[in-house]
Design a protein around this motif. Structure first.
Motif, short mmCIF file in Angstrom:
data_model
loop_
_atom_site.label_atom_id
_atom_site.label_comp_id
_atom_site.label_asym_id
_atom_site.label_seq_id
_atom_site.Cartn_x
_atom_site.Cartn_y
_atom_site.Cartn_z
N HIS A 258 109.72 45.25 100.49
CA HIS A 258 109.90 43.87 100.96
C HIS A 258 109.99 43.75 102.48
CE1 HIS A 258 110.56 42.61 96.82
NE2 HIS A 258 111.46 43.57 96.69
N GLY A 259 110.29 44.87 103.16
CA GLY A 259 110.51 44.77 104.60
C GLY A 259 109.31 45.09 105.46
N LEU A 260 108.42 45.93 104.95
CA LEU A 260 107.29 46.36 105.76
C LEU A 260 106.09 45.48 105.47
CD1 LEU A 260 106.74 48.55 107.84
CD2 LEU A 260 105.85 49.99 106.00
N LYS B 61 107.48 46.04 112.30
CA LYS B 61 108.27 47.26 112.22
C LYS B 61 109.37 47.09 111.19
CE LYS B 61 107.66 49.24 116.84
NZ LYS B 61 108.36 49.76 118.05
N LEU B 62 109.79 48.20 110.60
CA LEU B 62 110.87 48.19 109.62
C LEU B 62 112.05 48.95 110.19
CD1 LEU B 62 112.01 47.60 106.79
CD2 LEU B 62 110.97 49.74 106.02
N ASN B 63 113.20 48.27 110.27
CA ASN B 63 114.43 48.88 110.74
C ASN B 63 115.41 49.00 109.58
OD1 ASN B 63 113.88 48.95 113.74
ND2 ASN B 63 113.67 46.74 113.35
N ILE B 64 115.81 50.21 109.28
CA ILE B 64 116.73 50.46 108.16
C ILE B 64 118.01 51.09 108.70
CG2 ILE B 64 117.08 51.68 105.98
CD1 ILE B 64 114.06 51.78 105.65
N LYS B 65 119.13 50.53 108.29
CA LYS B 65 120.43 51.11 108.62
C LYS B 65 121.21 51.30 107.32
CE LYS B 65 120.80 48.95 113.21
NZ LYS B 65 121.63 48.08 114.09
N MET B 66 121.76 52.48 107.14
CA MET B 66 122.52 52.75 105.92
C MET B 66 123.73 53.60 106.24
SD MET B 66 119.98 55.57 104.18
CE MET B 66 118.51 54.98 105.06
N ASN C 202 115.36 44.67 107.98
CA ASN C 202 114.68 43.41 108.26
C ASN C 202 113.63 43.15 107.18
OD1 ASN C 202 113.28 45.71 109.44
ND2 ASN C 202 111.80 44.21 110.21
N PHE C 203 113.32 41.88 106.94
CA PHE C 203 112.34 41.54 105.92
C PHE C 203 111.70 40.21 106.26
CE2 PHE C 203 115.87 39.02 104.69
CZ PHE C 203 115.40 37.98 103.90
N ASN C 204 110.62 39.94 105.60
CA ASN C 204 109.92 38.67 105.79
C ASN C 204 110.62 37.59 104.97
OD1 ASN C 204 108.15 36.49 105.79
ND2 ASN C 204 106.34 37.79 105.85
N PRO C 205 111.19 36.56 105.60
CA PRO C 205 111.90 35.51 104.85
C PRO C 205 111.05 34.85 103.77
CG PRO C 205 112.33 35.30 107.19
CD PRO C 205 111.23 36.32 107.05
N ASN C 206 109.74 34.92 103.90
CA ASN C 206 108.87 34.32 102.88
C ASN C 206 108.94 35.07 101.56
OD1 ASN C 206 107.93 32.37 104.70
ND2 ASN C 206 106.31 33.74 105.44
N THR C 207 109.51 36.28 101.57
CA THR C 207 109.61 37.06 100.33
C THR C 207 111.03 37.05 99.78
OG1 THR C 207 110.15 39.12 101.47
CG2 THR C 207 107.82 38.61 101.18
N ILE C 208 111.84 36.08 100.18
CA ILE C 208 113.25 36.06 99.80
C ILE C 208 113.44 36.05 98.28
CG2 ILE C 208 113.39 33.54 99.95
CD1 ILE C 208 116.28 33.91 100.95
N LYS C 209 112.58 35.33 97.54
CA LYS C 209 112.71 35.31 96.09
C LYS C 209 112.44 36.68 95.50
CE LYS C 209 111.58 30.41 95.50
NZ LYS C 209 110.68 29.44 94.84
N ASP C 210 111.45 37.36 96.05
CA ASP C 210 111.15 38.70 95.56
C ASP C 210 112.28 39.66 95.84
OD1 ASP C 210 108.66 37.88 94.69
OD2 ASP C 210 107.68 38.37 96.59
N VAL C 211 112.92 39.50 96.99
CA VAL C 211 114.04 40.38 97.35
C VAL C 211 115.16 40.24 96.34
CG1 VAL C 211 115.83 40.80 99.06
CG2 VAL C 211 113.47 40.42 99.80
N ASN C 212 115.48 39.01 95.97
CA ASN C 212 116.60 38.79 95.07
C ASN C 212 116.29 39.16 93.62
OD1 ASN C 212 118.33 37.81 97.03
ND2 ASN C 212 117.54 35.73 96.86
N ARG C 213 115.01 39.10 93.25
CA ARG C 213 114.65 39.29 91.86
C ARG C 213 113.82 40.53 91.62
NH1 ARG C 213 112.83 33.00 90.55
NH2 ARG C 213 114.78 32.02 91.23
#
Length: 265
Positions: free
Chosen positions: A186-188, A193-198, A214-225
């Motif tokens: 969902h982020g790339l 660029k993709l920034n991951i912190k864990m 970071n992620f594309n806000p247009n994919t917010i539904k995909d992120v949650n589901r």
């Protein structure tokens, strides 16, 4: 029914066992006295209650074992299902990338082969039980990120922070890796660029896992589901019932996830 039990029990004792039983032996007329009938019925109630309790305990034990076996079978099925959910196109894309590196005779090709081999061996063969070493899980998370970094080069940035004693700590296998995989899914996007912190923190018998990307806000539904998150929730419910915390939220174009689970040793 109790009257029949009383008659059968008393009659058989008198005829087959001994005639020297009170009060029948002293005075057969007492056979039908109310006090004697009540005493025998109460005695039979104790016996019936005791036998019933034994039967209930046996049935409960059988049902409990059956439920435990079903839970183990479900856990095994969930684990196998999760293996299939580690994106198949990840392996295909990595192989394609390996092919491109070999054509260029890149020095990264052998490194990619080793890391991909380790990942495939771990996912396909080594993960067979309901728990895995946290150290191994972290190692394969790093392998996963390194493989993606070989593919996308400087487009991948990651930070990892570990606190607490993680020696001899065990967690559900591939659970954390599924969240990392979602970061790339969902982020790339396109040329971003993709920034991951864990972070991993083991404290008082619990693992606290924080993840942000970071992620594309247009994919917010995909992120949650996402399938990975739903799969993770099913496994967490099965393993820990309500003894866990899984929270996620979006802040602008940053996705944050927090997981707290009991650890095993």
């Amino acid at each position: 029914m109790l009257a029949m039990v009383y008659l059968v029990r008393t009659g058989l004792n008198y005829l087959l066992v001994t005639k020297d039983i009170w009060p029948e032996a002293e005075d057969p007329a007492k056979f039908m006295e109310l006090n004697h009938i009540i005493a025998v019925i109460l005695g039979e109630l104790y016996v019936i209650g005791f036998v019933t309790a034994i039967k209930l305990v046996i049935d409960w034990s059988i049902e409990k074992k059956r439920n435990e076996d079903l839970a183990k079978l479900q856990m095994s099925t969930e684990l196998k299902f999760l293996r299939t959910q580690i994106q198949p196109h990840f392996f295909f894309n990595t192989l394609n990338n390996l092919y491109a590196l070999t054509l260029k005779k890149s020095d990264n090709a052998p490194r990619l082969v080793i890391k991909l081999s380790d990942m495939m061996q771990y996912i396909l063969y080594e993960v067979k039980s309901s728990k895995a070493s946290l150290l191994e899980e972290i190692n394969h998370i790093n392998n996963f990120i390194d493989i993606e970094r070989l593919r996308f080069k400087d487009r991948i940035e990651s930070e990892m922070d570990i606190t607490g004693d993680i020696e001899d700590v065990y967690v559900p296998p591939l659970l954390l890796l599924s969240f990392i995989e979602n970061c790339f899914k969902h982020g790339l996007k396109e040329n971003d660029k993709l920034n991951i912190k864990m972070s991993f923190n083991v404290l008082n018998g619990y693992l606290e896992f924080n993840l942000s990307n970071n992620f594309n806000p247009n994919t917010i539904k995909d992120v949650n589901r996402g399938i990975g998150n739903e799969n993770a929730k099913r496994r967490l419910n099965l393993l820990f019932s309500s003894n866990y915390v899984l929270e996620s939220k979006e802040e602008g174009d940053i996705y944050n996830l927090f997981l707290k689970i009991p650890v095993q040793s």
